[in-house]
Design a protein around this motif. Structure first.
Motif, PDB file in Angstrom:
ATOM      1  N   ARG A 139      38.233  32.059  -1.946  1.00  0.00           N
ATOM      2  CA  ARG A 139      37.797  33.338  -2.859  1.00  0.00           C
ATOM      3  C   ARG A 139      35.766  33.597  -3.510  1.00  0.00           C
ATOM      4  N   ASP A 140      35.771  32.150  -4.217  1.00  0.00           N
ATOM      5  CA  ASP A 140      34.207  32.067  -4.660  1.00  0.00           C
ATOM      6  C   ASP A 140      32.799  32.295  -3.435  1.00  0.00           C
ATOM      7  N   LEU A 141      33.287  33.062  -2.794  1.00  0.00           N
ATOM      8  CA  LEU A 141      32.003  33.915  -1.335  1.00  0.00           C
ATOM      9  C   LEU A 141      30.173  33.127  -2.784  1.00  0.00           C
ATOM     10  N   ALA A 142      30.508  33.694  -4.301  1.00  0.00           N
ATOM     11  CA  ALA A 142      29.673  33.409  -5.124  1.00  0.00           C
ATOM     12  C   ALA A 142      28.553  31.770  -3.957  1.00  0.00           C
ATOM     13  N   ALA A 143      29.880  30.627  -5.082  1.00  0.00           N
ATOM     14  CA  ALA A 143      29.428  29.754  -4.718  1.00  0.00           C
ATOM     15  C   ALA A 143      28.254  29.350  -3.413  1.00  0.00           C
ATOM     16  N   LEU A 144      30.019  30.197  -2.288  1.00  0.00           N
ATOM     17  CA  LEU A 144      29.638  29.609  -0.325  1.00  0.00           C
ATOM     18  C   LEU A 144      28.219  29.527  -0.561  1.00  0.00           C
ATOM     19  N   ALA A 145      27.679  30.930  -0.771  1.00  0.00           N
ATOM     20  CA  ALA A 145      26.894  31.789  -0.428  1.00  0.00           C
ATOM     21  C   ALA A 145      24.844  30.929  -0.396  1.00  0.00           C
ATOM     22  N   GLU A 146      25.224  30.057  -1.844  1.00  0.00           N
ATOM     23  CA  GLU A 146      24.285  30.228  -2.474  1.00  0.00           C
ATOM     24  C   GLU A 146      23.800  29.035  -1.934  1.00  0.00           C
ATOM     25  N   ARG A 147      23.877  28.015  -0.876  1.00  0.00           N
ATOM     26  CA  ARG A 147      22.901  27.360  -0.398  1.00  0.00           C
ATOM     27  C   ARG A 147      24.028  27.643   1.271  1.00  0.00           C
ATOM     28  N   SER A 148      23.472  28.616   1.778  1.00  0.00           N
ATOM     29  CA  SER A 148      24.182  28.661   3.150  1.00  0.00           C
ATOM     30  C   SER A 148      23.241  29.387   4.031  1.00  0.00           C
ATOM     31  N   VAL A 149      23.423  28.925   5.629  1.00  0.00           N
ATOM     32  CA  VAL A 149      22.470  29.975   6.624  1.00  0.00           C
ATOM     33  C   VAL A 149      23.800  30.514   7.582  1.00  0.00           C
ATOM     34  N   ALA A 150      22.630  31.278   7.486  1.00  0.00           N
ATOM     35  CA  ALA A 150      23.646  32.056   8.999  1.00  0.00           C
ATOM     36  C   ALA A 150      23.302  31.504  10.381  1.00  0.00           C
ATOM     37  N   VAL A 151      23.859  31.323  11.051  1.00  0.00           N
ATOM     38  CA  VAL A 151      23.690  30.741  12.762  1.00  0.00           C
ATOM     39  C   VAL A 151      24.367  31.343  13.542  1.00  0.00           C
ATOM     40  N   VAL A 152      23.684  32.467  13.576  1.00  0.00           N
ATOM     41  CA  VAL A 152      24.823  33.443  15.124  1.00  0.00           C
ATOM     42  C   VAL A 152      24.096  33.379  16.737  1.00  0.00           C
ATOM     43  N   GLY A 153      25.126  34.065  17.340  1.00  0.00           N
ATOM     44  CA  GLY A 153      24.139  33.837  18.289  1.00  0.00           C
ATOM     45  C   GLY A 153      24.763  35.112  18.980  1.00  0.00           C
ATOM     46  N   ALA A 154      24.634  34.869  21.037  1.00  0.00           N
ATOM     47  CA  ALA A 154      25.579  35.195  21.926  1.00  0.00           C
ATOM     48  C   ALA A 154      26.414  34.804  21.872  1.00  0.00           C
ATOM     49  N   ARG A 155      28.010  36.160  22.591  1.00  0.00           N
ATOM     50  CA  ARG A 155      29.061  35.835  22.626  1.00  0.00           C
ATOM     51  C   ARG A 155      28.865  35.097  24.170  1.00  0.00           C
ATOM     52  N   ALA A 156      28.401  35.841  25.175  1.00  0.00           N
ATOM     53  CA  ALA A 156      28.203  34.729  26.217  1.00  0.00           C
ATOM     54  C   ALA A 156      26.711  33.851  26.401  1.00  0.00           C
ATOM     55  N   CYS A 157      27.308  32.943  25.805  1.00  0.00           N
ATOM     56  CA  CYS A 157      25.978  31.782  25.681  1.00  0.00           C
ATOM     57  C   CYS A 157      26.422  30.564  26.740  1.00  0.00           C
ATOM     58  N   THR A 158      25.887  29.841  26.957  1.00  0.00           N
ATOM     59  CA  THR A 158      25.384  28.976  27.690  1.00  0.00           C
ATOM     60  C   THR A 158      26.055  27.509  27.673  1.00  0.00           C
ATOM     61  N   ASP A 159      26.002  26.528  28.087  1.00  0.00           N
ATOM     62  CA  ASP A 159      26.291  25.368  27.601  1.00  0.00           C
ATOM     63  C   ASP A 159      24.833  24.736  26.305  1.00  0.00           C
ATOM     64  N   TYR A 160      24.248  25.137  27.219  1.00  0.00           N
ATOM     65  CA  TYR A 160      22.726  24.515  26.007  1.00  0.00           C
ATOM     66  C   TYR A 160      23.295  25.231  24.734  1.00  0.00           C
ATOM     67  N   GLY A 161      23.455  26.094  24.839  1.00  0.00           N
ATOM     68  CA  GLY A 161      23.246  27.189  23.135  1.00  0.00           C
ATOM     69  C   GLY A 161      24.806  26.700  23.004  1.00  0.00           C
ATOM     70  N   ARG A 162      26.077  26.453  22.982  1.00  0.00           N
ATOM     71  CA  ARG A 162      26.505  26.067  22.315  1.00  0.00           C
ATOM     72  C   ARG A 162      26.473  24.193  22.507  1.00  0.00           C
ATOM     73  N   HIS A 163      25.414  23.817  22.629  1.00  0.00           N
ATOM     74  CA  HIS A 163      25.357  22.343  21.953  1.00  0.00           C
ATOM     75  C   HIS A 163      24.756  22.281  21.043  1.00  0.00           C
ATOM     76  N   VAL A 164      23.792  23.317  21.171  1.00  0.00           N
ATOM     77  CA  VAL A 164      22.020  23.206  19.825  1.00  0.00           C
ATOM     78  C   VAL A 164      23.001  23.577  19.407  1.00  0.00           C
ATOM     79  N   THR A 165      24.307  24.351  19.037  1.00  0.00           N
ATOM     80  CA  THR A 165      24.829  25.667  17.387  1.00  0.00           C
ATOM     81  C   THR A 165      25.673  24.155  17.215  1.00  0.00           C
TER      82      THR A 165
END
Lengths: 446, 446
Positions: free
Chosen positions: A176-202
């Motif tokens: 529940r400490d979202l503040a601590a979790l967010a302090e050093r965080s990166v959103a990694v987002v993308g397509a549902r219909a991804c390719t193997d390449y995208g999955r690998h790089v992610t």
């Protein structure tokens, strides 16, 4: 078709947590009027005012129209409005952005703000019937979750940057400490219909971020989102999933096991809508603003030309968060959205976890190596590396087999003879040139 | 080791074309001193001065040192220098950039400029022996080629933007109107060690450019260069190859047939060094500046982290030419250089011929389609495309099977009942919603 008239509240509307929980059910995500009302009156009084306004709509309308026409708080202090405190509601009317009103048209602006408030009452009213946030809180509690509201220690303050569309509360399962979790965080987002390449790089990027102590934030969807959460979990780093529906039922069903692991491994599954809420398309899009606001930076790995992930990226950029896009083959439609972001200058090109960490982190700590040396495999080192221009020209002009006189080297290299003499001497010392009876040639590689 | 003392010239040094041809043999590409000397004295007098300076080096040195110490042209007008016109050589000394001298140190600057000129004489001298540009011109003529010099109608004026490192002459086989070829042109360059992906994308882009009337400029090398020339030739568009060595022998040998086709199909193979010159590594790098300066824009398709193509791109950017880079898989080392350009902001992300044409062309004529409609295949059109926010929420809330009352739709959608009524009516008209005895549901797709 008359809206169902709600009875009096069955719970304590003065409890600010209960009232916020109720508001998160009454108002859809991104409802600016609800945010302004809760902000001006406080969640409890705002709710009490709403009950009253629904009980006697005609009186509420009269009071509000009076506010609009009076044009000032003082003039309506004696009016017997439906609001518990006309002054405060007047503040709401003043605070409400009135659908792009021209500046200066003050009376007009207030009229439109009042109209907006009345429309909002009309859309909240159908949900007052049987409203009881204690029920949803019990569901959350049984799942080990907790409601977070602004002011709580764990509340991630980045969300407040969303201003008029900030969430009213968060329903959290897991850490529940979202503040601590967010302090050093990166959103990694993308397509549902991804390719193997995208999955690998992610996977590479999310694992690298986890190893560098970043929380990976994503949307819990199939494709890139799932790959990001999974790599973080496997790497032992915390990860946070923002869902579009309630956290009681993990969506999509195929990610149930993964989202359980997210909760179990120090991360969290979060939603701004209460348990029991279905994930609608509008909610998916609005959910993206939470991801963009919570994370320190947003990276899009794969996205089609029109993709919800692009909205996350654009939102992050609007919030002055760094945005990265991972390039891919131009022949892949799954990368077209990323290339669009790069082309528009909305995102920086990122190709690995180092570069993403640099984007998101403190520069001295997370700067990507500028030379590709270690990270990319040591580049082939040629014999002529480190030579100056004159030495390079001389070395280029040297024959491989039979030696030639210095003058021939000079002429062929376009050097003065004196310069050729000096350069050949230095090349000899470095083991790159050798003298033969016929003159100079390249040294045989040992 | 005394430099071979050259005899008197065996050709007419006063013929400016012959003199320029000679200079392009004496001076290596990018020799700033040669450019300044030719610029100030004219190619013929500069050459005559050089012969004289080599015939009597001590006297040349004395005269030049005198120039440096006098600090002005007037004071040395009576000196009997080795130069045909001391005033003019004084101009050269004044025009020569003196290796980053601090401003103000005027006498010092002149001394260093003189030293630079003396060093240049020393490196040109070895090549005076047996110098006869008529020989190389005959070789070129036999191959159907022609020498181009500044001022000729076919001279591509973009090269003059190179300033102190502009070429002294161009040896051309094929279409000698380089000015016309360059007017609407794009350099498509990249790695010799390209991938199938890079070759494919290069072919698409070069063919698309040729179809749009652009000349494709490249370096005649294996890999991306060859793919670019080939696609242009096949598409019937002219293409120009700049070689690092003489145009008498096509290099690399494996591209001989391709370069012949370049010449045969309205394009040209060009070099700034005369027939008989070998392509050295330094010449390869310096050749890149010609590509960058001639073309209206430069696009790098594939390039490793350290790649000569990057120097072309950087040079083009320095010359204020638009630069594009084609992204690729981040897992491919062959795209690392392109991603580096994108990351550094040195290049715009381009993914097809449309976008490259937009980069290079006149905007109104060559703007890339902003929506992916035609070029990328029509995107799937969903039922809810074109709905407004309220309609979208209502449609989202509609059940697929059994109908529900309007109030239920309103509550589920977070809409006022009145708004839901309106939205459902509009959805019905569009054939997206239908009434059943039990209430509203989504219309069955016909």
């Amino acid at each position: 078709m008359t809206p169902a008239v709600a009875g009096p509240p069955v719970f304590d509307v003065d409890d600010p947590r209960l009232a916020r929980a109720a508001w998160s059910r009454l108002a859809e995500p991104g409802d600016e009027v609800a945010v302004a009302l809760v902000d001006q009156l406080g969640p409890g009084p705002a709710l009490a005012w709403l009950y009253e306004a629904v009980r006697d709509p005609a009186q509420a309308r009269r009071a509000l129209v009076g506010l609009a026409e009076a044009g000032g708080a003082g003039a309506v202090a004696d009016g017997e409005g439906a609001a518990p405190d006309p002054l405060a509601v007047d503040g709401v009317v003043g605070a409400l952005p009135a659908d792009r009103a021209p500046a200066g048209a003050d009376r007009d602006v207030r009229s439109r703000a009042v109209a907006r408030l009345l429309r909002a009452v009309a859309r909240w009213a159908p949900r007052l019937d049987g409203l009881d946030p204690r029920r949803e809180l019990r569901v959350l509690e049984r799942l080990g979750g907790e409601l977070l509201v602004p002011g709580d220690a764990g509340w991630p303050v980045g969300l407040d940057d969303l201003g008029p569309v900030r969430p009213l509360a968060l329903w959290v399962r897991g850490n529940r400490d979202l503040a601590a979790l967010a302090e050093r965080s990166v959103a990694v987002v993308g397509a549902r219909a991804c390719t193997d390449y995208g999955r690998h790089v992610t996977g590479e990027i999310a694992a690298g971020l986890a190893a560098r102590g970043f929380t990976v934030v994503s949307g819990g969807a199939y494709g890139i989102d799932a790959a990001a959460h999974r790599a973080a979990v496997v790497s032992g780093g915390p990860t946070v999933a923002f869902l579009a529906g309630g956290v009681d039922r993990f969506y999509p069903a195929g990610n149930t096991e993964l989202l359980r692991e997210v909760v179990a491994s120090g991360g969290a599954v979060v939603s701004e809508v209460p348990p029991g809420s279905v994930p609608s398309r509008v909610r998916f899009l609005l959910r993206n603003r939470l991801i963009a606001a919570v994370a320190g930076a947003t990276v899009v790995v794969e996205a089609a030309w029109r993709s919800g992930s692009l909205s996350t990226a654009v939102r992050a950029a609007e919030l002055s968060r760094p945005v990265g896009a991972v390039p891919g083959p131009v022949t892949s439609m799954a990368s077209a959205g990323c290339h669009r972001l790069l082309r528009d200058g909305a995102a920086v090109c990122v190709t690995d976890a180092d570069e993403v960490a640099e984007l998101a982190g403190v520069l001295s700590r997370d700067a990507a190596p500028s030379a590709p040396g270690d990270a990319r495999g040591a580049p082939r080192r040629a014999a002529y590396d480190g030579l100056d221009d004159v030495e390079t020209r001389a070395w280029d002009a040297l024959p491989v087999r039979s030696g030639v006189p210095t003058e021939a080297v000079a002429r062929s290299a376009g050097l003065a003879v004196a310069d050729a003499v000096g350069a050949l001497g230095r090349l000899e010392i470095r083991g790159l040139a050798e003298r033969t009876p016929g003159g100079w040639r390249r040294a045989r590689t040992p």
